[in-house]
Every structure is written in structure tokens, then in C-alpha cells.
Design an enzyme around this catalytic site. Structure first.
Site, short mmCIF file in Angstrom:
data_model
loop_
_atom_site.label_atom_id
_atom_site.label_comp_id
_atom_site.label_asym_id
_atom_site.label_seq_id
_atom_site.Cartn_x
_atom_site.Cartn_y
_atom_site.Cartn_z
N SER A 149 0.86 -1.18 0.00
CA SER A 149 0.00 0.00 0.00
C SER A 149 0.90 1.23 0.00
O SER A 149 1.55 1.52 1.01
CB SER A 149 -0.90 0.01 1.24
N LYS A 158 -7.48 1.43 -2.51
CA LYS A 158 -7.00 0.93 -1.21
C LYS A 158 -7.11 2.03 -0.14
O LYS A 158 -7.41 1.75 1.03
CB LYS A 158 -5.55 0.45 -1.36
N LYS A 188 1.07 4.99 8.33
CA LYS A 188 1.48 5.23 6.94
C LYS A 188 0.25 5.43 6.06
O LYS A 188 0.18 6.36 5.25
CB LYS A 188 2.30 4.03 6.45
N1 LIG Z 1 -0.53 -6.68 7.64
C1 LIG Z 1 -1.68 -6.44 7.05
O1 LIG Z 1 -2.77 -6.71 7.59
C2 LIG Z 1 -1.72 -5.82 5.67
C3 LIG Z 1 -2.93 -5.94 4.96
C4 LIG Z 1 -3.00 -5.40 3.68
C5 LIG Z 1 -1.89 -4.76 3.12
N2 LIG Z 1 -0.73 -4.65 3.83
C6 LIG Z 1 0.40 -3.96 3.18
O2 LIG Z 1 1.32 -4.94 2.73
C7 LIG Z 1 2.66 -4.43 2.80
C8 LIG Z 1 3.49 -5.38 3.68
O3 LIG Z 1 2.91 -5.40 4.98
P1 LIG Z 1 3.23 -6.56 6.05
O4 LIG Z 1 2.20 -6.45 7.11
O5 LIG Z 1 3.48 -7.88 5.35
O6 LIG Z 1 4.60 -5.98 6.63
P2 LIG Z 1 5.91 -6.75 7.22
O7 LIG Z 1 5.59 -8.08 7.76
O8 LIG Z 1 6.57 -5.73 8.09
O9 LIG Z 1 6.80 -6.96 5.90
C9 LIG Z 1 7.38 -5.85 5.26
C10 LIG Z 1 8.33 -6.34 4.20
O10 LIG Z 1 8.93 -5.17 3.57
C11 LIG Z 1 10.35 -5.31 3.65
N3 LIG Z 1 10.96 -3.98 3.73
C12 LIG Z 1 10.67 -2.99 4.62
N4 LIG Z 1 11.45 -1.91 4.37
C13 LIG Z 1 12.24 -2.24 3.32
C14 LIG Z 1 13.24 -1.54 2.59
N5 LIG Z 1 13.59 -0.27 2.89
N6 LIG Z 1 13.84 -2.17 1.55
C15 LIG Z 1 13.47 -3.43 1.22
N7 LIG Z 1 12.53 -4.15 1.87
C16 LIG Z 1 11.92 -3.55 2.91
C17 LIG Z 1 10.60 -6.13 4.89
O11 LIG Z 1 11.88 -6.68 4.88
P3 LIG Z 1 12.59 -7.14 6.26
O12 LIG Z 1 12.09 -8.53 6.53
O13 LIG Z 1 14.05 -7.08 5.97
O14 LIG Z 1 12.16 -6.16 7.33
C18 LIG Z 1 9.49 -7.18 4.76
O15 LIG Z 1 9.81 -8.18 3.82
C19 LIG Z 1 2.54 -3.00 3.37
O16 LIG Z 1 2.53 -2.06 2.31
C20 LIG Z 1 1.19 -3.02 4.08
O17 LIG Z 1 0.61 -1.73 4.14
C21 LIG Z 1 -0.62 -5.19 5.09
#
Ligand SMILES: NC(=O)c1ccc[n+]([C@@H]2O[C@H](COP(=O)([O-])OP(=O)(O)OC[C@H]3O[C@@H](n4cnc5c(N)ncnc54)[C@H](OP(=O)(O)O)[C@@H]3O)[C@@H](O)[C@H]2O)c1
Length: 297
Positions: free
Chosen positions: A101, A176, A244
Site C-alpha cells: 500500500s 486501497k 502510513k
Molecule cells: N498486515 C496487514 O494486515 C496488511 C494488509 C493489507 C496490506 N498490507 C500492506 O502490505 C505491505 C506489507 O505489509 P506486512 O504487514 O506484510 O509488513 P511486514 O511483515 O513488516 O513486511 C514488510 C516487508 O517489507 C520489507 N521492507 C521494509 N522496508 C524495506 C526496505 N527499505 N527495503 C526493502 N525491503 C523492505 C521487509 O523486509 P525485512 O524482513 O528485511 O524487514 C518485509 O519483507 C505494506 O505495504 C502493508 O501496508 C498489510
């Protein structure tokens, strides 16, 4: 299809398992390599850099945190575009599918830059949370060229119940934001309701039962009341991720002149939570901003 995937986090890892289960070959890159290695027993292979994904993959999927992460992974020195350009026309990469997102304006700029390397950009943010990713029932809202969206829709079907094409690049991200305006406001309202129940001396945990089937019932109510009334639940996302999203909503509201007072209040509630040290807390941490205690789970 041969697929590259960057970002096996809370959302990305179950998506990758579904892709593997559907018979796709998936090569994974992650900044923290151990999370990519954890998918090897499921059949994934691991790349050392995003550029390392371009040798075999026709589509590269992203599920990284924010726009800065997308820019680094796609346009950085070891990024996907550098890899494609370095392959001198021998890379099969045709599409980048961004499941994170990020702001619609950033998406439009990234799509234009990717087009210069002959890569089609599909913004495909998801809703349904970790539970939806594990169940394979995510709702995907897509932006981009219609033919590009159609080409990757069957692949996304491995973990999505529906893919809705909403328009040109950025339209998926705008959709979104509409989703997140509803989700973040609703979770904040659920926290207020739980807090009111507890301070009034009724059993807040029984709101799920009492409200089931009524107008206040929802997936969010059934998910968050248990999480807000009991501690010790596994995390499903961080409040900083909600921050965010509401910050992006505020920017979009400003750009379009849209009055969004409820989202503005939620934005400040989250800002307060961050000042209280709750930025990394689970999404149910709204309840902690209201100082309402939870039972041990
Ligand atoms: N959680 C939810 O319920 C949900 C639902 C819908 C959409 N989303 C969206 O999906 C996306 C991922 O969310 P998530 O909950 O899966 O988060 P998460 O578990 O924190 O995973 C984030 C991922 O992004 C990587 N990352 C972060 N900063 C980075 C950088 N500067 N360079 C390269 N890689 C980087 C992380 O790598 P590392 O492992 O090295 O930290 C990890 O693989 C976000 O945009 C979020 O808004 C989340």
C-alpha cells in the site's frame, strides 16, 4: 509462470506459499535473507538481490512496506530495473505487480519509470489481512493497463477471491485508500466501544456475540474485539503501517479537496499512540492508546 517475489513478510509469506501450491516456480528476495530462506522447504528458491530475480521471472511481485522500499527494490543499484537493463534484452520480465500500500502519486511515477524499461506496472494492493492471505481469500484492487492486469489476474487468483480492475496506474492504490479510510476508522471505533463496555462494567469480550448479525457486526468486529480484550495474540500488523496509510489518506484528501474529518481524527489518534511508544504495537494497540487494560490471553 516463473515468478520473482520481493517481501516475504506477514502478508507476502502466505502469498508465496499459495503461489508454490498452485504450481508456480517462485524465486524470493528479502532484505532480511532468513525470511526468504524460511520458504525453501515449501519449494521456493532464494535470490541475493532484486536484480538476481530477472533471469527467469516473467512477473515480479512486491509486498514490501512503503514507497521508499518499492523505489529501492525496483530502481536501486541492485534493483529489478538495473537487472533488466543489464540483461541487454535477455530478461523475460514483463510485469511488476505491487501488492504493498503506497501513495497513488508514487505509483504513477514508478509506472512511468518502469515503462521506460518496457516493464508493465500493476498496482494491486490487497485487503483481508494476514488471515485473508493465509486463507487465500484476499480482495485485490488493481490499477494499470487492462491487458497487463488481465495477464496476471490468474496468478493472483492463487491467494485472492477477487481482482477488480479500477483504472489506470494508481487507481488500485486510490481504491486501497478508500478501503483504509473505512478500516482504520472502524478499528478506532471498535476500540472506543470496547473501552466504553469495560468502563461501564459489562463483559466487553461478549460484544462479538451480542452484536453478531446486527449492523455493527463485521469481520473487523469479530477480529478485533478478542484481540483488544485479551493480550498474548500473535501480531497481524503494526500500528505504524496504519499510520502510513492514514498519512497517505490525508495527503490524498488535501490534493483532492475532500473533507475527511474522521480520518483526520484517526490520524491524530495514531500519532498520539506513536508518541506513547506504540508505533510497533499490533493493530489492536488502538485500545492501549485509550488506556484500556486487556486480560492475559
Ligand atoms: N498486515 C496487514 O494486515 C496488511 C494488509 C493489507 C496490506 N498490507 C500492506 O502490505 C505491505 C506489507 O505489509 P506486512 O504487514 O506484510 O509488513 P511486514 O511483515 O513488516 O513486511 C514488510 C516487508 O517489507 C520489507 N521492507 C521494509 N522496508 C524495506 C526496505 N527499505 N527495503 C526493502 N525491503 C523492505 C521487509 O523486509 P525485512 O524482513 O528485511 O524487514 C518485509 O519483507 C505494506 O505495504 C502493508 O501496508 C498489510
Amino acid at each position: 509462470m516463473e515468478i520473482g517475489f520481493c517481501g516475504p513478510g506477514l502478508m507476502g509469506a502466505p502469498m508465496i506459499r499459495h503461489l508454490l501450491g498452485a504450481g508456480h516456480a517462485v524465486q524470493v528476495w528479502n532484505r532480511t535473507r532468513a525470511k526468504a530462506e524460511a520458504l525453501v522447504p515449501d519449494g521456493a528458491t532464494v535470490a541475493s538481490t532484486p536484480a538476481g530475480l530477472v533471469g527467469r521471472a516473467e512477473a515480479i511481485f512486491l509486498c514490501v512496506l512503503d514507497a521508499a522500499a518499492v523505489e529501492e527494490v525496483v530502481f536501486g543499484a541492485n534493483g529489478i530495473v538495473a537487472g533488466v537493463l543489464g540483461a541487454n534484452g535477455n530478461s523475460p520480465v514483463r510485469w511488476i505487480v505491487d501488492h504493498g500500500s503506497i501513495p497513488p502519486s508514487a505509483t504513477r511515477a514508478f509506472a512511468a519509470r518502469a515503462a521506460e524499461a518496457n516493464i508493465g506496472w500493476i498496482d494491486a494492493p490487497v485487503s483481508g489481512g494476514v488471515a485473508g492471505a493465509i486463507a487465500g481469500t484476499l480482495a485485490v484492487m488493481a490499477g494499470g493497463d487492462a491487458a497487463d492486469v488481465a495477464a496476471v489476474t490468474p496468478v493472483i487468483g492463487a491467494y485472492a477471491a477477487r481482482v477488480t480492475h479500477m483504472g489506470a496506474a494508481g487507481a488500485g492504490q486510490t481504491t486501497k485508500l478508500c478501503n483504509q479510510a473505512i478500516v482504520t476508522s472502524t478499528v478506532a471505533a471498535i476500540a472506543e466501544a470496547v473501552s466504553l463496555a469495560q468502563r461501564s462494567g459489562i463483559d466487553a469480550a461478549r460484544l462479538t456475540q451480542a452484536l453478531a448479525g446486527g449492523w455493527a457486526d463485521s469481520v473487523l468486529l469479530q477480529t478485533f474485539v478478542p484481540r483488544m480484550t485479551q493480550s498474548g495474540q500473535p501480531p497481524i500488523g503494526a500500528l505504524s503501517t496504519f499510520q502510513k496509510d492514514v498519512d497517505t489518506i490525508a495527503a490524498a484528501a488535501y490534493e483532492t479537496g475532500t473533507p475527511m474529518p474522521v480520518s483526520g481524527t484517526v490520524q491524530q489518534l495514531l500519532r498520539l499512540g506513536a508518541a506513547m511508544g506504540l508505533a510497533d504495537a499490533d493493530l489492536s494497540g488502538f485500545i492501549d492508546v485509550l488506556h484500556t487494560p486487556r486480560k492475559k490471553g
